[in-house]
Design an enzyme around this catalytic site. Structure first.
Site, PDB file in Angstrom:
ATOM      1  CG  HIS A  14      -1.894   1.159   1.208  1.00 34.91           C
ATOM      2  ND1 HIS A  14      -3.258   0.960   1.299  1.00 34.91           N
ATOM      3  CD2 HIS A  14      -1.730   2.501   1.092  1.00 34.91           C
ATOM      4  CE1 HIS A  14      -3.870   2.126   1.238  1.00 34.91           C
ATOM      5  NE2 HIS A  14      -2.966   3.088   1.125  1.00 34.91           N
ATOM      6  CG  LEU A  17       5.127   5.336  -5.646  1.00 35.01           C
ATOM      7  CD1 LEU A  17       5.434   4.433  -6.839  1.00 35.01           C
ATOM      8  CD2 LEU A  17       6.410   5.703  -4.906  1.00 35.01           C
ATOM      9  CG  HIS A 175      -5.056   2.244   5.589  1.00 33.56           C
ATOM     10  ND1 HIS A 175      -6.410   2.260   5.759  1.00 33.56           N
ATOM     11  CD2 HIS A 175      -4.817   2.907   4.439  1.00 33.56           C
ATOM     12  CE1 HIS A 175      -6.964   2.912   4.750  1.00 33.56           C
ATOM     13  NE2 HIS A 175      -6.023   3.301   3.926  1.00 33.56           N
ATOM     14  CG  ASP A 248      -1.727   4.849   3.982  1.00 33.26           C
ATOM     15  OD1 ASP A 248      -1.790   5.231   2.791  1.00 33.26           O
ATOM     16  OD2 ASP A 248      -2.502   5.246   4.865  1.00 33.26           O
TER      17      ASP A 248
HETATM   18  C1  NCD Z   1      -3.582   9.019   1.819  1.00 31.52           C
HETATM   19  C2  NCD Z   1      -3.078  10.042   0.807  1.00 31.52           C
HETATM   20  O1  NCD Z   1      -2.565  11.089   1.228  1.00 31.52           O
HETATM   21  O2  NCD Z   1      -3.192   9.790  -0.398  1.00 31.52           O
HETATM   22  N1  NCD Z   1      -3.646   9.621   3.107  1.00 31.52           N
HETATM   23  C3  NCD Z   1      -3.658   8.985   4.298  1.00 31.52           C
HETATM   24  O3  NCD Z   1      -3.812   9.648   5.316  1.00 31.52           O
HETATM   25  N2  NCD Z   1      -3.487   7.691   4.398  1.00 31.52           N
HETATM   26  C4  NCD Z   1      -4.886   8.459   1.381  1.00 31.52           C
HETATM   27  C5  NCD Z   1      -5.298   7.230   2.113  1.00 31.52           C
HETATM   28  O4  NCD Z   1      -4.721   6.166   1.956  1.00 31.52           O
HETATM   29  O5  NCD Z   1      -6.254   7.320   2.902  1.00 31.52           O
HETATM   30 ZN    ZN Z   2      -3.313   5.049   1.477  1.00 31.34          ZN
END
Ligand code: NCD
Ligand code: ZN
Length: 346
Positions: A14, A17, A175, A248
């Site tokens: 996850h 990028l 997540h 993430d």
């Molecule tokens: C992610 C993002 O910034 O793209 N942000 C996050 O807090 N995890 C989006 C996501 O995965 O929820």
């Molecule tokens: Zn994410």
């Protein structure tokens, strides 16, 4: 003697990028640590067609440091108007390995997400038949639901009926952050898996809110209570193959985080594997790190093992305060900036 761990090159299932100068700035950190990564499709505009995914993949390969072996695994962003045949085509050609369900407005760049899951029933039916993995951002978005309860309510209101309606569909609940989600994953059959981030294993909401607000620790789903973190830790400590690595890592420019209305996302790529090692060490289950990082996820996605190994050793170091992005003088601030991480690569 400082301890060392040697593990097969792991995968990040996850990862955000981004694109353009941000992509160029953040990609080398992931490439140093991971052989493959499942790349999230929440660009602006999102990656919704197989052609979008092919083009985005080409931009990622273009941004790779010369000679670096790395495989971006592409995902499509489901919308109310996803083209079924295009999705099936992308999957059968091996271009798209999963589709991502964002409830509309759940998180960063989720405005195009799905308003009502019943509207994508035909897509889910097709994915079930294709045996294509569905990745889910598991939070409801109704304004009356408290932000700390949104994951648990999603599990009860959306995920349980979804699994009943599509029992063969393979799902990754992305997540996970709550005791409720951890219990759900533990009880589920092997068609359901989950990723967990380093920040949710290491921290609780006090880290973000006590003694001042720390916007760089704000992500979605938001950090929860200590009891939730403990439940995630207990789940990981079981060594279950249903839980695997997905950082993430989600970079945002510093001004977008340090703002009156800061964006969600923790940028962990420059120390992600090291932070997991620290978490597993704190939990007392370092022996499970290899399977969590290099085996459980790829088996769920039916991918072969990676070639090569990595070594981590016990040595405190400080990640950079700021990572420059293009010509932008402000850059991105990594997780653990100004603090010490206790495990180091190499
Ligand atoms: C992610 C993002 O910034 O793209 N942000 C996050 O807090 N995890 C989006 C996501 O995965 O929820
Ligand atoms: Zn994410």
């Amino acid at each position: 003697m400082p301890r060392t761990i040697e593990l097969p090159k792991p995968d990040d299932f996850h990862l955000h990028l981004r694109d353009g100068p941000m992509l160029e700035a953040v990609l080398p950190y992931t490439v140093e640590r991971f052989a493959r990564a499942l790349v999230m499709p929440n660009l602006v505009p999102p990656v919704v067609t197989t052609a979008d995914a092919i083009a985005y993949r080409a931009r990622i390969l273009e941004a790779l440091p010369p000679g670096a072996p790395f495989e971006p695994l592409m995902t499509l962003y489901l919308t109310d108007t996803t083209d079924l045949d295009d999705l099936a085509d992308g999957h059968s050609r091996g271009v798209v390995i999963a589709a991502k369900l964002y409830p509309a407005h759940a998180t960063t760049n989720a405005a195009h997400g799905v308003g009502d899951i019943r509207r994508v029933a035909a897509v889910l039916e097709r994915m079930q038949r294709l045996d294509m993995v569905l990745c889910i951002h598991g939070e409801v978005t109704r304004s009356e639901v408290d932000i700390f309860d949104r994951e648990a309510v999603f599990v009860d209101e959306v995920l349980i009926p979804l699994r009943r309606d599509f029992p063969e569909l393979r799902i990754v609940l992305e997540h996970i952050t709550s005791a409720h989600a951890a219990a759900f994953v533990e009880a589920a059959d092997a068609r359901l898996a989950a990723t967990v981030t380093p920040q949710h294993l290491l921290l609780d909401r006090n880290a973000m809110l006590v003694g001042g607000i720390r916007p760089h620790l704000y992500c979605l789903p938001v950090l929860k209570a200590r009891a939730d973190r403990e439940a995630l830790r207990r789940l990981v400590a079981t060594g279950t193959p249903k839980v695997f690595l997905g950082t993430d890592s989600a970079p945002h420019p510093r001004h977008a985080k340090e703002s009156a209305c800061g964006c969600a996302g923790v940028f962990s790529a420059p120390l992600a594997l090291e932070a997991y090692a620290q978490a597993f060490d704190e939990i007392g289950c370092l022996g499970h790190l290899t399977d969590f990082a290099a085996n459980h996820g790829r088996r769920f996605y039916r991918l072969p093992p990676n070639e090569g190994t990595l070594t981590l050793h016990e040595e405190a170091w400080e990640p950079p305060e700021l990572i420059p992005v293009g010509g932008d003088s402000e850059g991105v601030r990594p997780f653990f900036a100004g603090e010490r991480v206790r495990w180091r690569l190499g």
